[in-house]
Scaffold this active site. Sequence first.
Site, PDB file in Angstrom:
ATOM      1  N   ILE A  19       0.821  -1.227   0.000  1.00 56.03           N
ATOM      2  CA  ILE A  19       0.000   0.000   0.000  1.00 56.03           C
ATOM      3  C   ILE A  19       0.849   1.269   0.000  1.00 56.03           C
ATOM      4  CG2 ILE A  19      -2.136  -0.964   0.952  1.00 56.03           C
ATOM      5  CD1 ILE A  19      -1.191   0.213   3.720  1.00 56.03           C
TER       6      ILE A  19
ATOM      7  N   ALA B 224      -2.221  -3.519   7.510  1.00 56.58           N
ATOM      8  CA  ALA B 224      -1.523  -2.808   8.587  1.00 56.58           C
ATOM      9  C   ALA B 224      -0.503  -3.737   9.214  1.00 56.58           C
ATOM     10  CB  ALA B 224      -2.524  -2.355   9.657  1.00 56.58           C
TER      11      ALA B 224
ATOM     12  N   THR C 226       3.874   1.546   7.248  1.00 54.87           N
ATOM     13  CA  THR C 226       2.676   0.892   6.681  1.00 54.87           C
ATOM     14  C   THR C 226       1.396   1.594   7.135  1.00 54.87           C
ATOM     15  OG1 THR C 226       3.719  -1.251   6.428  1.00 54.87           O
ATOM     16  CG2 THR C 226       1.332  -1.248   6.690  1.00 54.87           C
TER      17      THR C 226
ATOM     18  N   THR D 207      -8.779   0.566  15.406  1.00 54.42           N
ATOM     19  CA  THR D 207      -8.752  -0.212  16.645  1.00 54.42           C
ATOM     20  C   THR D 207      -9.189   0.626  17.845  1.00 54.42           C
ATOM     21  OG1 THR D 207      -7.252  -1.350  18.159  1.00 54.42           O
ATOM     22  CG2 THR D 207      -6.289   0.373  16.813  1.00 54.42           C
ATOM     23  N   ASP D 208      -9.663  -0.047  18.885  1.00 53.05           N
ATOM     24  CA  ASP D 208     -10.006   0.658  20.130  1.00 53.05           C
ATOM     25  C   ASP D 208      -8.760   1.191  20.848  1.00 53.05           C
ATOM     26  OD1 ASP D 208      -8.973  -1.783  21.002  1.00 53.05           O
ATOM     27  OD2 ASP D 208     -10.686  -2.318  22.262  1.00 53.05           O
ATOM     28  N   GLU D 209      -7.568   0.672  20.461  1.00 54.09           N
ATOM     29  CA  GLU D 209      -6.350   1.055  21.194  1.00 54.09           C
ATOM     30  C   GLU D 209      -6.006   2.528  21.022  1.00 54.09           C
ATOM     31  OE1 GLU D 209      -3.047  -1.588  20.985  1.00 54.09           O
ATOM     32  OE2 GLU D 209      -4.309  -3.369  20.906  1.00 54.09           O
TER      33      GLU D 209
ATOM     34  N   TYR E  82       2.273   1.003  17.899  1.00 58.07           N
ATOM     35  CA  TYR E  82       1.189   0.482  17.058  1.00 58.07           C
ATOM     36  C   TYR E  82      -0.042   1.386  17.144  1.00 58.07           C
ATOM     37  CZ  TYR E  82      -3.041  -2.149  15.942  1.00 58.07           C
ATOM     38  OH  TYR E  82      -4.264  -2.515  15.448  1.00 58.07           O
ATOM     39  N   SER E  83      -0.511   1.637  18.371  1.00 63.77           N
ATOM     40  CA  SER E  83      -1.765   2.397  18.484  1.00 63.77           C
ATOM     41  C   SER E  83      -1.562   3.846  18.044  1.00 63.77           C
ATOM     42  CB  SER E  83      -2.351   2.308  19.892  1.00 63.77           C
ATOM     43  OG  SER E  83      -1.418   2.669  20.872  1.00 63.77           O
TER      44      SER E  83
ATOM     45  N   LYS F 254      -1.862   3.823  14.335  1.00 69.21           N
ATOM     46  CA  LYS F 254      -3.266   3.674  13.920  1.00 69.21           C
ATOM     47  C   LYS F 254      -4.018   4.990  14.160  1.00 69.21           C
ATOM     48  CE  LYS F 254      -5.261   0.497  12.611  1.00 69.21           C
ATOM     49  NZ  LYS F 254      -5.499  -0.065  11.242  1.00 69.21           N
TER      50      LYS F 254
ATOM     51  N   PRO G 223       3.166 -17.806  28.004  1.00 69.16           N
ATOM     52  CA  PRO G 223       3.610 -16.591  28.695  1.00 69.16           C
ATOM     53  C   PRO G 223       2.445 -15.664  29.036  1.00 69.16           C
ATOM     54  CG  PRO G 223       4.222 -16.514  26.359  1.00 69.16           C
ATOM     55  CD  PRO G 223       3.453 -17.782  26.557  1.00 69.16           C
TER      56      PRO G 223
HETATM   57  P1  NAD Z   1      -3.077  -9.177  10.344  1.00 69.91           P
HETATM   58  O1  NAD Z   1      -1.734  -8.793  10.888  1.00 69.91           O
HETATM   59  O2  NAD Z   1      -3.575 -10.558  10.556  1.00 69.91           O
HETATM   60  O3  NAD Z   1      -3.086  -8.918   8.769  1.00 69.91           O
HETATM   61  C1  NAD Z   1      -2.576  -7.746   8.194  1.00 69.91           C
HETATM   62  C2  NAD Z   1      -2.559  -7.953   6.680  1.00 69.91           C
HETATM   63  O4  NAD Z   1      -2.058  -6.743   6.077  1.00 69.91           O
HETATM   64  C3  NAD Z   1      -1.639  -9.096   6.228  1.00 69.91           C
HETATM   65  O5  NAD Z   1      -2.283  -9.867   5.250  1.00 69.91           O
HETATM   66  C4  NAD Z   1      -0.440  -8.359   5.628  1.00 69.91           C
HETATM   67  O6  NAD Z   1       0.218  -9.096   4.600  1.00 69.91           O
HETATM   68  C5  NAD Z   1      -1.083  -7.092   5.100  1.00 69.91           C
HETATM   69  N1  NAD Z   1      -0.125  -6.000   4.995  1.00 69.91           N
HETATM   70  C6  NAD Z   1       0.737  -5.557   5.954  1.00 69.91           C
HETATM   71  N2  NAD Z   1       1.483  -4.542   5.485  1.00 69.91           N
HETATM   72  C7  NAD Z   1       1.059  -4.321   4.200  1.00 69.91           C
HETATM   73  C8  NAD Z   1       1.437  -3.381   3.195  1.00 69.91           C
HETATM   74  N3  NAD Z   1       2.411  -2.487   3.402  1.00 69.91           N
HETATM   75  N4  NAD Z   1       0.776  -3.410   2.024  1.00 69.91           N
HETATM   76  C9  NAD Z   1      -0.209  -4.325   1.793  1.00 69.91           C
HETATM   77  N5  NAD Z   1      -0.575  -5.247   2.694  1.00 69.91           N
HETATM   78  C10 NAD Z   1       0.045  -5.235   3.892  1.00 69.91           C
HETATM   79  O7  NAD Z   1      -4.082  -8.093  10.895  1.00 69.91           O
HETATM   80  P2  NAD Z   1      -5.560  -8.240  11.503  1.00 69.91           P
HETATM   81  O8  NAD Z   1      -5.451  -8.625  12.917  1.00 69.91           O
HETATM   82  O9  NAD Z   1      -6.386  -9.014  10.575  1.00 69.91           O
HETATM   83  O10 NAD Z   1      -6.021  -6.706  11.482  1.00 69.91           O
HETATM   84  C11 NAD Z   1      -6.573  -6.138  10.294  1.00 69.91           C
HETATM   85  C12 NAD Z   1      -6.919  -4.679  10.553  1.00 69.91           C
HETATM   86  O11 NAD Z   1      -7.871  -4.600  11.624  1.00 69.91           O
HETATM   87  C13 NAD Z   1      -5.731  -3.828  10.976  1.00 69.91           C
HETATM   88  O12 NAD Z   1      -5.850  -2.564  10.382  1.00 69.91           O
HETATM   89  C14 NAD Z   1      -5.874  -3.730  12.492  1.00 69.91           C
HETATM   90  O13 NAD Z   1      -5.297  -2.537  12.987  1.00 69.91           O
HETATM   91  C15 NAD Z   1      -7.376  -3.739  12.643  1.00 69.91           C
HETATM   92  N6  NAD Z   1      -7.874  -4.278  13.922  1.00 69.91           N
HETATM   93  C16 NAD Z   1      -7.477  -5.516  14.359  1.00 69.91           C
HETATM   94  C17 NAD Z   1      -8.024  -6.022  15.535  1.00 69.91           C
HETATM   95  C18 NAD Z   1      -7.640  -7.389  16.047  1.00 69.91           C
HETATM   96  O14 NAD Z   1      -8.033  -7.751  17.151  1.00 69.91           O
HETATM   97  N7  NAD Z   1      -6.894  -8.199  15.304  1.00 69.91           N
HETATM   98  C19 NAD Z   1      -8.946  -5.272  16.261  1.00 69.91           C
HETATM   99  C20 NAD Z   1      -9.316  -4.009  15.787  1.00 69.91           C
HETATM  100  C21 NAD Z   1      -8.786  -3.532  14.601  1.00 69.91           C
HETATM  101  O1  DAU Z   2      -7.819  -4.019  20.828  1.00 71.15           O
HETATM  102  C1  DAU Z   2      -7.636  -4.309  19.461  1.00 71.15           C
HETATM  103  C2  DAU Z   2      -6.221  -4.796  19.244  1.00 71.15           C
HETATM  104  O2  DAU Z   2      -6.148  -6.098  19.800  1.00 71.15           O
HETATM  105  C3  DAU Z   2      -5.784  -4.813  17.777  1.00 71.15           C
HETATM  106  O3  DAU Z   2      -5.794  -3.499  17.290  1.00 71.15           O
HETATM  107  C4  DAU Z   2      -4.390  -5.425  17.639  1.00 71.15           C
HETATM  108  O4  DAU Z   2      -4.021  -5.503  16.284  1.00 71.15           O
HETATM  109  C5  DAU Z   2      -4.424  -6.800  18.254  1.00 71.15           C
HETATM  110  O5  DAU Z   2      -3.121  -7.373  18.197  1.00 71.15           O
HETATM  111  C6  DAU Z   2      -4.903  -6.748  19.704  1.00 71.15           C
HETATM  112  O6  DAU Z   2      -3.933  -6.097  20.555  1.00 71.15           O
HETATM  113  P1  DAU Z   2      -3.535  -6.720  21.972  1.00 71.15           P
HETATM  114  O7  DAU Z   2      -2.196  -6.217  22.354  1.00 71.15           O
HETATM  115  O8  DAU Z   2      -4.635  -6.556  22.955  1.00 71.15           O
HETATM  116  O9  DAU Z   2      -3.487  -8.296  21.561  1.00 71.15           O
HETATM  117  P2  DAU Z   2      -2.478  -9.466  21.931  1.00 71.15           P
HETATM  118  O10 DAU Z   2      -3.084 -10.736  21.420  1.00 71.15           O
HETATM  119  O11 DAU Z   2      -1.075  -9.165  21.538  1.00 71.15           O
HETATM  120  O12 DAU Z   2      -2.531  -9.503  23.517  1.00 71.15           O
HETATM  121  C7  DAU Z   2      -3.758  -9.625  24.232  1.00 71.15           C
HETATM  122  C8  DAU Z   2      -3.443  -9.440  25.713  1.00 71.15           C
HETATM  123  O13 DAU Z   2      -2.686 -10.584  26.166  1.00 71.15           O
HETATM  124  C9  DAU Z   2      -2.571  -8.236  26.003  1.00 71.15           C
HETATM  125  O14 DAU Z   2      -2.969  -7.682  27.255  1.00 71.15           O
HETATM  126  C10 DAU Z   2      -1.165  -8.806  26.128  1.00 71.15           C
HETATM  127  C11 DAU Z   2      -1.404 -10.195  26.670  1.00 71.15           C
HETATM  128  N1  DAU Z   2      -0.448 -11.233  26.220  1.00 71.15           N
HETATM  129  C12 DAU Z   2      -0.197 -11.340  24.883  1.00 71.15           C
HETATM  130  C13 DAU Z   2       0.671 -12.293  24.386  1.00 71.15           C
HETATM  131  C14 DAU Z   2       0.970 -12.403  22.908  1.00 71.15           C
HETATM  132  C15 DAU Z   2       0.117 -12.111  27.131  1.00 71.15           C
HETATM  133  O15 DAU Z   2      -0.133 -12.023  28.346  1.00 71.15           O
HETATM  134  N2  DAU Z   2       0.971 -13.076  26.649  1.00 71.15           N
HETATM  135  C16 DAU Z   2       1.283 -13.197  25.312  1.00 71.15           C
HETATM  136  O16 DAU Z   2       2.088 -14.092  24.952  1.00 71.15           O
END
Ligand code: NAD
Ligand code: DAU
Length: 359
Positions: free
Chosen positions: A61, A84, A101, A134-136, A160-161, A164, A215
């Site tokens: 992108i 992202a 990104t 994201t809510d973050e 990250y947040s 975003k 962990p």
């Molecule tokens: P993910 O990490 O599983 O997937 C991200 C995708 O983006 C991958 O397919 C990757 O190849 C692609 N990508 C990364 N950099 C790129 C670039 N420069 N150009 C084109 N493609 C690229 O992410 P996810 O968890 O599915 O999250 C998707 C979206 O939703 C993100 O924007 C994230 O911030 C948002 N979001 C995620 C969560 C969550 O809990 N996972 C919650 C709220 C919002």
């Molecule tokens: O709130 C939305 C967000 O949720 C998205 O925007 C992010 O892309 C997504 O990664 C997620 O963020 P978190 O940091 O909340 O998710 P994660 O799975 O990394 O961690 C969830 C919680 O668990 C967090 O408080 C950290 C903790 N954790 C995580 C890992 C990977 C652990 O305690 N041990 C671990 O090994």
Amino acid sequence: MRNIMVTGGAGFIGSNLVRHLILNHPDYNIINVDALTYAGNLANLADIESNPAYRFVKADICDAQAISDIISRYNIDGIIHLAAETHVDRSIVDPLAFARTNMIGTLTLLNCAKDYWEKLPEGYNGKLFYHISTDEVYGSLLHDDPPFTEQTPYTPHSPYSASKAGSDHLVRAYHDTYGMPTLITNCSNNYGPYQFPEKLLPLVINNVRLHRPIPVYGKGDNVRDWLFVEDHARAIDLIFHKGKPGDTYNIGGNCEQRNIDIIRKVVATTDRLLGNPPGYSDSLITFVTDRKGHDLRYAINASKLTRQLGWKPLTSFDEGIERTVAWYLDNRQWLDNVTSGAYTEYYDKMYGRPTTTPQ
Ligand code: NAD
Ligand code: DAU
């Protein structure tokens, strides 16, 4: 037919969304644009890849030329932007990749869409740029604070947040400055099939099946609000069609859980589905050094979305956890491939060398 570009469609939420759109909107062509970083996996969409309404284009992108070419070649009507860098722990180690990104990539996409749409005879009419956030961005809550609303001021803490939050501001700027029809949604933690196992839930399931330590950061008393990914995909579909351009909507599961509680539940469910005796893997739970700047609590007030558009989550937490654990145990080859990196061989064959996180 409408031509919809989904960015990041090879990732976790993106692949669930692409599948949902293909199955529910036969009048759409879905163009999945993804750079295939470590988090993107085309195997996530193997079941729909031969559908004539689906196209995959490998592109970054941040590459304005490539993105402009795709928008004009497919005459794109709408963009749902998920691509992202998404893992908080990685952002602490490599913040620049996240700024690139999430901010430059989003800006590039906005600008390419603006340049194309503004020159059309109908202008922005019927066009839409929908940014998935994201809510973050709202920061961290104390245990007795009320949940985030759409009016909560942005106070991001991690790279990250913060990246975003920056991307959200850029999307709003394109609406306010150029009149681009935009939507932003801020969603809570998703869980479900096809999530990369660096994130908490698939990591726990994978470590139980491999009998590895699990962990828990700090004391495990951080709270997240969990939403089953298919409910998020339904919300995105609804908001894409019924949301008010220029507006923001919160999406959440109304399902707050302490990390230690959800970890114990997932461990117990995984043990049961593996046929292990109760408590078999409890000793794997290991408290480790806390994440730097670890946000204490996220909680979402999604009442605007429920009130205005009638959405609410359909998958209960118990059902979602059961389905999620069962999916990973039924798809152990998928887990083995993404943890070994073997899935990149597929890209090598089809698209040349895989893109890693762009520098
Ligand atoms: P993910 O990490 O599983 O997937 C991200 C995708 O983006 C991958 O397919 C990757 O190849 C692609 N990508 C990364 N950099 C790129 C670039 N420069 N150009 C084109 N493609 C690229 O992410 P996810 O968890 O599915 O999250 C998707 C979206 O939703 C993100 O924007 C994230 O911030 C948002 N979001 C995620 C969560 C969550 O809990 N996972 C919650 C709220 C919002
Ligand atoms: O709130 C939305 C967000 O949720 C998205 O925007 C992010 O892309 C997504 O990664 C997620 O963020 P978190 O940091 O909340 O998710 P994660 O799975 O990394 O961690 C969830 C919680 O668990 C967090 O408080 C950290 C903790 N954790 C995580 C890992 C990977 C652990 O305690 N041990 C671990 O090994």
